[in-house]
Design a protein around this motif. Structure first.
Motif, PDB file in Angstrom:
ATOM      1  N   ARG A  85      -9.589   6.649  -3.881  1.00  0.00           N
ATOM      2  CA  ARG A  85      -8.806   7.647  -3.139  1.00  0.00           C
ATOM      3  C   ARG A  85      -7.711   8.252  -3.999  1.00  0.00           C
ATOM      4  NH1 ARG A  85      -7.477   4.570   0.519  1.00  0.00           N
ATOM      5  NH2 ARG A  85      -5.233   4.199   0.210  1.00  0.00           N
ATOM      6  N   LEU A  86      -6.960   7.427  -4.721  1.00  0.00           N
ATOM      7  CA  LEU A  86      -5.862   7.942  -5.527  1.00  0.00           C
ATOM      8  C   LEU A  86      -6.370   8.669  -6.768  1.00  0.00           C
ATOM      9  CD1 LEU A  86      -3.246   5.027  -5.325  1.00  0.00           C
ATOM     10  CD2 LEU A  86      -3.426   7.085  -3.918  1.00  0.00           C
ATOM     11  N   ASP A 103      -7.229  12.282  -6.382  1.00  0.00           N
ATOM     12  CA  ASP A 103      -6.090  13.207  -6.387  1.00  0.00           C
ATOM     13  C   ASP A 103      -5.484  13.369  -7.777  1.00  0.00           C
ATOM     14  OD1 ASP A 103      -6.322  13.645  -3.671  1.00  0.00           O
ATOM     15  OD2 ASP A 103      -4.997  11.981  -3.146  1.00  0.00           O
ATOM     16  N   GLU A 108       6.769   3.270   4.598  1.00  0.00           N
ATOM     17  CA  GLU A 108       7.302   4.202   3.613  1.00  0.00           C
ATOM     18  C   GLU A 108       8.797   4.002   3.372  1.00  0.00           C
ATOM     19  OE1 GLU A 108       3.578   6.182   5.215  1.00  0.00           O
ATOM     20  OE2 GLU A 108       5.229   4.984   6.020  1.00  0.00           O
ATOM     21  N   GLU A 141       0.901   4.036  -3.032  1.00  0.00           N
ATOM     22  CA  GLU A 141       0.591   5.436  -2.748  1.00  0.00           C
ATOM     23  C   GLU A 141       1.754   6.351  -3.095  1.00  0.00           C
ATOM     24  OE1 GLU A 141      -0.897   6.024   1.180  1.00  0.00           O
ATOM     25  OE2 GLU A 141      -2.826   5.063   0.735  1.00  0.00           O
ATOM     26  N   GLN A 142       2.963   5.950  -2.736  1.00  0.00           N
ATOM     27  CA  GLN A 142       4.128   6.786  -3.025  1.00  0.00           C
ATOM     28  C   GLN A 142       4.415   6.848  -4.527  1.00  0.00           C
ATOM     29  OE1 GLN A 142       5.779   8.735  -0.742  1.00  0.00           O
ATOM     30  NE2 GLN A 142       4.095   8.054   0.573  1.00  0.00           N
ATOM     31  N   LYS A 152       1.923   9.252  -5.943  1.00  0.00           N
ATOM     32  CA  LYS A 152       2.303  10.606  -5.538  1.00  0.00           C
ATOM     33  C   LYS A 152       3.445  11.147  -6.398  1.00  0.00           C
ATOM     34  CE  LYS A 152       3.631  13.220  -1.391  1.00  0.00           C
ATOM     35  NZ  LYS A 152       3.946  13.109   0.074  1.00  0.00           N
ATOM     36  N   LEU A 183      -8.880   2.033  -2.672  1.00  0.00           N
ATOM     37  CA  LEU A 183      -7.579   2.592  -3.045  1.00  0.00           C
ATOM     38  C   LEU A 183      -7.688   3.351  -4.366  1.00  0.00           C
ATOM     39  CD1 LEU A 183      -4.484   2.838  -2.731  1.00  0.00           C
ATOM     40  CD2 LEU A 183      -4.293   0.619  -3.873  1.00  0.00           C
ATOM     41  N   LEU A 243       0.833  -1.199   0.000  1.00  0.00           N
ATOM     42  CA  LEU A 243       0.000   0.000   0.000  1.00  0.00           C
ATOM     43  C   LEU A 243       0.869   1.251   0.000  1.00  0.00           C
ATOM     44  CD1 LEU A 243      -2.734   1.343   0.109  1.00  0.00           C
ATOM     45  CD2 LEU A 243      -2.789   0.945   2.590  1.00  0.00           C
ATOM     46  N   SER A 296      -4.463  10.808  -9.749  1.00  0.00           N
ATOM     47  CA  SER A 296      -3.534   9.738 -10.098  1.00  0.00           C
ATOM     48  C   SER A 296      -4.179   8.756 -11.070  1.00  0.00           C
ATOM     49  CB  SER A 296      -3.092   8.986  -8.838  1.00  0.00           C
ATOM     50  OG  SER A 296      -2.419   9.847  -7.947  1.00  0.00           O
TER      51      SER A 296
END
Length: 337
Positions: A53-54, A57, A219, A28-29, A32, A50, A24, A59
């Motif tokens: 949510r992405l 933004d 992360e 996400e990274q 981003k 997922l 995850l 993505s």
């Protein structure tokens, strides 16, 4: 062909095990950083969340419900990537599962299940990724573990799979290098990471399991993986604690064995803190997913050891020479006095 990896913002990255823990964080990274992501997991509901949510933004995200132990399902992942984005540039084999208990306590079918996911899932992904990337170039990143260097009690099947993943990764690298396929192959070895792994693992102990400290946030693993998507690296350790443990075990294996026999079980138990019960035991069926574990632990937010590994080899070598020279000068000065 020469090996040339694209910047993240120009890549399509496949991530297995993308709805929980390290996977995850990687998904996400990557999003981003501007990469398009093909998120893969068994948990359809978590994948939908997922993606929503992405995508909100801005993505680019595609999803694929798949159990990586099934080769047909893994081939479907590539088809999804091709349909959504025209292909992919990096493939991250991250999906994994485990058990806690002695080799005798863990049922034989559970031993096989751990191997089917951790080893054969990585093999399936590696074969499909290599087939697609051959002649185009790209990166295959396999998420192993420091337990591929150092076995630990109570996690025998998991340790065995990570030893196997290390051998698989080395073999894959040599074969692709020999044919000049232009594909980078990296093994990322996380130490203890604060993910739901202890909650997701099937537990045969009479006490809730945990990961031994020091822990790092997911992360840190994402940082290592995404660096490998852009830079050819053989191995990256995610977390200095794991790197030191591996080094100690290789330097003094018998002493490490004795230490493990004395405290190995205790440091993997957390009495009275089982975490979220909805996450418990996802060996055969998905359970509630999340990036971090729900047990009360402390996790380091960065790894200096990882940042040093990301430096060019020449810089590391010069630094080591410089440190050695300073030590010799200091020693000579002390002797003159």
């Amino acid at each position: 062909m020469p090996m040339k990896l694209k910047p993240l913002s120009e890549q399509v990255i496949v991530v297995t095990g993308a709805t929980s823990g390290n996977g995850l964080a990687i998904a996400e990274q990557a999003a981003k950083a501007g990469a398009a992501v093909v998120a893969v997991a068994r948990n359809a509901e978590a994948l939908d969340a997922l993606q929503a949510r992405l995508s909100a933004d801005g993505s680019r995200v595609a999803t694929c419900v798949a159990d990586v132990s099934d080769m047909v399902a893994v081939e479907r992942i590539a088809a999804v990537a091709i349909k959504a984005f025209g292909g992919f540039d990096s493939w991250v084999n991250n999906a994994g599962t485990g058990t806690y208990g002695t080799l005798e306590q863990v049922r034989l079918e559970d031993h096989r299940r751990v191997f089917n996911v951790n080893y054969f899932g990585t093999l399936h992904g590696s074969l499909v990724a290599a087939r697609h990337l051959r002649g185009r170039g790209g990166a295959i990143i396999n998420v192993g573990s420091i337990l591929g260097d150092r076995a630990i009690v109570q996690q025998g099947p998991y340790c065995a799979t990570k030893h196997a993943v290390q051998a698989l990764t080395d073999t894959l690298r040599m074969e692709l290098e020999r044919e000049r396929a232009g594909i980078s192959v990296t093994l990322v070895k996380p130490g203890a990471i604060d993910t739901p792994f202890p909650e997701h693992a099937r537990n045969f102990m009479d006490t809730p399991p945990r990961l031994p400290p020091p822990l790092y946030v997911p992360e840190v693993v994402a940082d290592a993986v995404l660096f490998a998507c852009m830079h050819p690296k053989r191995t990256l350790y995610a977390g200095g604690g794991g790197l030191l443990s591996s080094a100690f075990s290789q330097a003094a294996p018998r002493l490490a064995d004795l230490a493990m026999e004395m405290v190995g079980k205790t440091v993997q138990q957390k009495p009275g803190d089982a975490g979220d019960p909805t996450r418990r035991d996802n060996l055969y069926e998905p359970r509630t997913d999340a990036m971090r574990g729900s047990q009360h632990v402390r996790a380091r937010r960065s790894s200096m050891a990882l940042q040093l590994q990301k430096l060019p080899t020449s810089v590391v070598t010069l630094g080591a020479i410089g440190i050695s020279a300073l030590a010799l000068v200091a020693r000579a000065t002390a002797q003159r006095r």
